[in-house]
Write a protein that holds these residues in place. Structure first.
Motif, PDB file in Angstrom:
ATOM      1  N   HIS A 144       0.644  -1.208  -0.012  1.00 24.75           N
ATOM      2  CA  HIS A 144       0.024  -0.266  -0.003  1.00 24.75           C
ATOM      3  C   HIS A 144       0.797   1.361   0.071  1.00 24.75           C
ATOM      4  N   ASN A 191       0.514   5.419   0.632  1.00 22.88           N
ATOM      5  CA  ASN A 191      -0.035   6.541   1.346  1.00 22.88           C
ATOM      6  C   ASN A 191       0.176   7.828   0.429  1.00 22.88           C
ATOM      7  N   TRP A 223      -5.198  11.379   4.169  1.00 22.49           N
ATOM      8  CA  TRP A 223      -4.581  10.492   3.324  1.00 22.49           C
ATOM      9  C   TRP A 223      -5.410   9.613   2.375  1.00 22.49           C
ATOM     10  N   GLN A 224      -4.790   9.644   1.286  1.00 18.86           N
ATOM     11  CA  GLN A 224      -5.400   8.754  -0.082  1.00 18.86           C
ATOM     12  C   GLN A 224      -4.827   7.549  -0.031  1.00 18.86           C
ATOM     13  N   SER A 225      -4.882   6.675   0.466  1.00 16.49           N
ATOM     14  CA  SER A 225      -4.236   5.349   0.667  1.00 16.49           C
ATOM     15  C   SER A 225      -4.832   4.362  -0.380  1.00 16.49           C
ATOM     16  N   SER A 226      -3.932   3.645  -1.069  1.00 17.31           N
ATOM     17  CA  SER A 226      -4.256   2.588  -2.234  1.00 17.31           C
ATOM     18  C   SER A 226      -3.332   1.494  -2.369  1.00 17.31           C
ATOM     19  N   THR A 276     -11.177   0.904  -3.789  1.00 12.66           N
ATOM     20  CA  THR A 276     -10.799   1.678  -2.398  1.00 12.66           C
ATOM     21  C   THR A 276     -12.346   1.624  -1.835  1.00 12.66           C
ATOM     22  N   GLU A 282     -11.658  10.375   2.986  1.00 13.50           N
ATOM     23  CA  GLU A 282     -10.683   9.586   2.039  1.00 13.50           C
ATOM     24  C   GLU A 282     -10.999   8.485   1.753  1.00 13.50           C
ATOM     25  N   ASN A 283     -10.443   8.358   0.328  1.00 16.79           N
ATOM     26  CA  ASN A 283     -10.605   6.886  -0.383  1.00 16.79           C
ATOM     27  C   ASN A 283      -9.525   6.081   0.396  1.00 16.79           C
ATOM     28  N   THR A 284      -9.627   5.174   0.823  1.00 13.29           N
ATOM     29  CA  THR A 284      -8.531   4.363   1.405  1.00 13.29           C
ATOM     30  C   THR A 284      -8.599   2.923   1.263  1.00 13.29           C
ATOM     31  N   ASP A 290      -5.577   0.091   2.695  1.00  6.93           N
ATOM     32  CA  ASP A 290      -4.334  -0.211   3.518  1.00  6.93           C
ATOM     33  C   ASP A 290      -3.849  -1.511   3.784  1.00  6.93           C
TER      34      ASP A 290
END
Length: 387
Positions: free
Chosen positions: A244, A246, A256-259, A280, A289-291, A293
């Motif tokens: 993943h 960040n 945070w836009q984690s993917s 996400t 946010e879209n996430t 992790d």
């Protein structure tokens, strides 16, 4: 400050060296289903107060009974290990009350990764501040601790490892992928020039490992602060790492836009540019946010993929695990009819033309009468026979 100096100062800021990080492109090899939560507060029987995690840090695999099984951390204490199972490819899940995790291993060993063991059964790899340890199971349900550590941070010149995903190489060896969690949150959160890397080690038996030189995933591949690598072998036979990113970790936690990203390799050492998996989920608490992790990616027996990712943060939606199904994208073809193939004309004798046909003579007889007949071809008159 004079106007001239002000302009010069502004130019200096504009012209100052800035590290430009290329964004990874979205994956187009697979189409990904809309993510759905599969480890929830309801499934675990935990109140949605946010004080207790439903589940994070998952490792999924197919167990000896052919079920899709997931091991993860959650409940109270927060690092307790649980397992859920699905007999229908992930559509429905239940908590496995018969799951047994070794009580003689430190609870802080987390971020589980599971792979088939060389001589049968399964081996799980878990990490904490001291390094990466392993556990073993014959069926995926009951696990025992194995002595010692498989790898330590000092072997890589690091302070702390994470990940520990293992893939079987085409030549029968195994390669483990680890991340650098030495000062991940502090450094990535405050220093945009920091790019954490993913490293690897190789083994023939999954117990003794030799560190590979260099690193596998780094800043030149277009991602930054890569963490929690899991490994898989994709349907084409390529070795894959999923991890993943960040993307906006320099912002506050709520932004945070984690993917999840993955990269492929033919030898497990040199990887292609990572592709971002578009699956996400948008959180409604602790930011919007879209996430995705702590990603885990596995290949099912039918060659479809299962992506599992954690949602961090308080309830009602944080600290749960979602799943998305990846199916090989169907390549579009042109709808314009192709011109019919032209078949070679059949070869036939040319029509006979009097002007080109050779004239010959024959002698015909009838009793004592003899005649010479010319023609193309010549033919005896009625009652005459060719001599």
């Amino acid at each position: 400050m004079s106007k001239k100096l002000s302009v010069l100062a502004t130019l200096a800021l504009v012209l100052a060296p800035v590290q430009v990080q290329a964004a990874a492109s979205d994956d187009t090899s697979y189409t990904w289903s809309t993510p759905k939560l599969v480890v929830t507060y309801g499934l675990m029987g935990i109140a949605e107060s946010g004080s207790i995690r439903a589940g994070v840090n998952s490792a999924a695999f197919v167990d000896s009974a052919g079920r899709l099984r997931m091991i993860f951390e959650g409940g109270s204490p927060s690092d307790k290990k649980w397992s859920t199972v699905s007999s229908d490819g992930g559509a429905n899940w239940s908590v496995d009350s018969a799951f047994r995790w070794p009580t003689d291993i430190q609870a802080s060993f987390g971020h589980i990764s599971v792979v088939a063991a060389p001589n049968g059964g399964y081996r799980g790899f878990v990490r904490n501040e001291t390094g990466i340890a392993s556990v073993y199971s014959t069926d995926g349900q009951t696990w025992t601790k194995e002595s010692g550590l498989r790898l330590t941070p000092s072997a890589f010149g690091l302070e702390k490892l994470d990940g520990g995903g293992v893939a079987k190489l085409p030549d029968g060896r195994y390669r483990m992928y680890v991340g650098d969690e030495s000062s991940y949150f502090r450094r990535c959160g405050s220093d945009k020039a920091v790019n954490t890397k993913i490293y690897s080690a190789t083994s023939t038996d999954q117990l003794t490992w030799t560190v590979d030189s260099g690193y596998r995933i780094g800043p030149e591949l277009g991602t930054r602060c890569n963490l929690h690598p899991h490994a898989f072998v994709d349907p084409s036979g390529a070795v894959g790492i999923v991890f993943h990113v960040n993307n906006d970790i320099e912002k506050s936690n709520s932004e945070w836009q984690s993917s999840c990203h993955y990269a492929l390799s033919t030898d497990g050492l040199t990887f292609s540019a990572p592709k971002r998996i578009p699956a996400t989920m948008k959180k409604t608490s602790f930011g919007t946010e879209n996430t995705a992790d702590d990603c885990d990616l596995m290949v099912m027996p039918d060659k479809t993929l299962r992506l599992f990712a954690s949602l961090f943060g308080p309830g009602p939606d944080g600290n749960q695990i979602f799943m998305s199904t990846g199916t090989a994208a169907v390549k579009t073809t042109s709808t314009t009819a192709a011109p019919a193939a032209t078949s070679p004309a059949a070869t036939s004798p040319a029509a006979t033309s009097p002007s080109t046909t050779k004239v010959t003579k024959i002698t015909c007889v009838k009793g004592k009468v003899t005649r010479v007949v010319s023609g193309a071809p010549p033919k005896c008159p009625a009652g005459f026979k060719k001599k």
